[in-house]
Design an enzyme around this catalytic site. Structure first.
Site, PDB file in Angstrom:
ATOM      1  N   SER A 189       0.362  -6.758   5.084  1.00 30.41           N
ATOM      2  CA  SER A 189      -0.369  -7.371   3.972  1.00 30.41           C
ATOM      3  C   SER A 189      -0.209  -8.891   3.989  1.00 30.41           C
ATOM      4  CB  SER A 189       0.117  -6.802   2.643  1.00 30.41           C
ATOM      5  OG  SER A 189      -0.753  -7.163   1.596  1.00 30.41           O
ATOM      6  N   GLY A 249       4.258  -4.273   3.938  1.00 33.47           N
ATOM      7  CA  GLY A 249       4.484  -5.629   3.452  1.00 33.47           C
ATOM      8  C   GLY A 249       4.132  -6.696   4.471  1.00 33.47           C
ATOM      9  N   LYS A 273       0.851  -1.198   0.000  1.00 35.05           N
ATOM     10  CA  LYS A 273       0.000   0.000   0.000  1.00 35.05           C
ATOM     11  C   LYS A 273       0.881   1.240   0.000  1.00 35.05           C
ATOM     12  CE  LYS A 273       0.982   1.508   4.297  1.00 35.05           C
ATOM     13  NZ  LYS A 273       1.611   2.812   4.612  1.00 35.05           N
ATOM     14  N   ASP A 280      -2.016  -1.446  10.312  1.00 31.38           N
ATOM     15  CA  ASP A 280      -2.334  -1.453   8.877  1.00 31.38           C
ATOM     16  C   ASP A 280      -3.030  -2.734   8.414  1.00 31.38           C
ATOM     17  OD1 ASP A 280      -1.334   1.068   8.340  1.00 31.38           O
ATOM     18  OD2 ASP A 280       0.685   0.351   7.878  1.00 31.38           O
ATOM     19  N   VAL A 322      11.326  -4.794   2.620  1.00 31.32           N
ATOM     20  CA  VAL A 322      11.074  -4.901   4.064  1.00 31.32           C
ATOM     21  C   VAL A 322      11.365  -3.564   4.744  1.00 31.32           C
ATOM     22  CG1 VAL A 322      11.795  -6.092   6.175  1.00 31.32           C
ATOM     23  CG2 VAL A 322      11.611  -7.358   4.026  1.00 31.32           C
ATOM     24  N   ALA A 323      10.573  -3.240   5.777  1.00 27.10           N
ATOM     25  CA  ALA A 323      10.750  -2.001   6.558  1.00 27.10           C
ATOM     26  C   ALA A 323      10.797  -0.793   5.634  1.00 27.10           C
ATOM     27  CB  ALA A 323      12.012  -2.070   7.417  1.00 27.10           C
ATOM     28  N   ALA A 324       9.796  -0.709   4.749  1.00 28.39           N
ATOM     29  CA  ALA A 324       9.824   0.293   3.678  1.00 28.39           C
ATOM     30  C   ALA A 324       8.686   1.303   3.744  1.00 28.39           C
ATOM     31  CB  ALA A 324       9.790  -0.419   2.325  1.00 28.39           C
ATOM     32  N   LEU A 384       5.552   0.335   3.269  1.00 34.59           N
ATOM     33  CA  LEU A 384       4.614  -0.172   2.262  1.00 34.59           C
ATOM     34  C   LEU A 384       3.692  -1.261   2.817  1.00 34.59           C
ATOM     35  CD1 LEU A 384       7.131  -0.381  -0.736  1.00 34.59           C
ATOM     36  CD2 LEU A 384       5.428   1.413  -0.314  1.00 34.59           C
TER      37      LEU A 384
END
Length: 287
Positions: A104, A101, A10, A136, A95-97, A99
């Protein structure tokens, strides 16, 4: 029995922090949308009553720290499931971005095991379970585009945003969300107009989507990690229509309408940033 699930990343089109709550979390208002960059999750039933995580990525934990593991454990304990599962994660999202991940992956695990174990839980119940795992996860259970409030668990679905390309660039660092929130000065932040973003999406006004993008965590991360600021400045210089950091970072994304400009920006970013992606928004797919 095996089941394959898609776990899309996302981005935040808008991220506002309103206050610190008594429970220690922050009250947020966010507009989020899923993009066509996804992990692949394979769920396989096992007779042995245990949860096993398999991943080729050394950055993915294979124990209780993994949010997909936590999702499976929560379902097993809450609904008395005595079967086991092997969760194979093909990691495509950095990873750890910023977004989502891991969130999700957890959401895809909840949705998949709901089918695999015949629980037949409604989406709202899966989202409520997801909120127990991470802020999230509830959004990721719903997917598509949504306004998220509370600590991220109060989800209001939105239409798909205007069609455009999303260019993502992640520097080779990770960012601690806890550190970013710890350094956030709520008295000095400039709040984005969340409802103007919602209206721009509802009215399919691309220019207004670009104009109303805002992320109150951005200034904190940019001060902590100057390389994130460098990527943002370069993406703006190369001609993206709007540029912002996603979540707590460090990934920066730009919106681009025209294919010709997309290729130029993508090639320029690849010159100094290893992880660069050009994807579409998924809009309201997966809802």
């Amino acid at each position: 029995m095996k089941l394959l699930m898609k776990a899309p990343a996302k981005i935040n089109l808008s991220l506002d922090v309103l206050r610190k709550r008594e429970d220690g979390y922050h009250e947020v208002e966010m507009v989020m949308t899923t993009i066509d960059l996804a992990d692949r999750i394979e769920l396989e039933e096992t007779k042995e009553d245990r949860i096993e995580i398999i991943s080729q990525s050394r950055f993915v934990p294979d124990d209780q720290r993994n949010l997909a593991y936590q999702a499976a454990k929560l379902l097993k304990e809450r609904y008395g499931i005595n079967e086991g599962v092997t969760i194979s994660i093909d990691k495509m999202i950095p990873v750890a971005a910023g977004l989502a991940g891991g969130s999700s992956d957890a959401a895809a695990t909840l949705r998949g095991l709901n089918v695999l174990w015949g629980l037949r839980l409604p989406q709202e119940e899966l989202a409520a379970l997801g909120a127990e795992i991470g802020s999230d996860v509830a959004f990721c259970v719903h997917g598509g585009t949504a306004l998220a409030k509370g600590r991220g668990e109060q989800i209001t679905p939105l239409p798909a945003p205007p069609n455009c390309w999303v260019i993502l660039a992640k520097p080779s660092i990770g960012v601690s969300t806890a550190d970013v929130y710890r350094n956030l000065d709520l008295k000095r932040i400039k709040h984005p107009d969340t409802m103007a973003m919602v209206k721009a999406i509802e009215n399919q006004q691309y220019e207004n989507v670009c104009r109303n993008m805002g992320n109150v965590l951005e200034d904190v991360t940019l001060k902590m990690h100057p390389q994130v600021l460098h990527i943002k400045e370069q993406m703006e210089r190369f001609g993206a229509d709007a540029v912002m950091m996603s979540g707590s970072g460090p990934t920066v994304f730009g919106l681009v309408q025209y294919d010709s400009r997309l290729q130029r920006i993508y090639n320029a970013l690849r010159g100094f940033c290893e992880q660069v992606y050009a994807v579409r928004m998924l809009g309201d797919e997966g809802r």
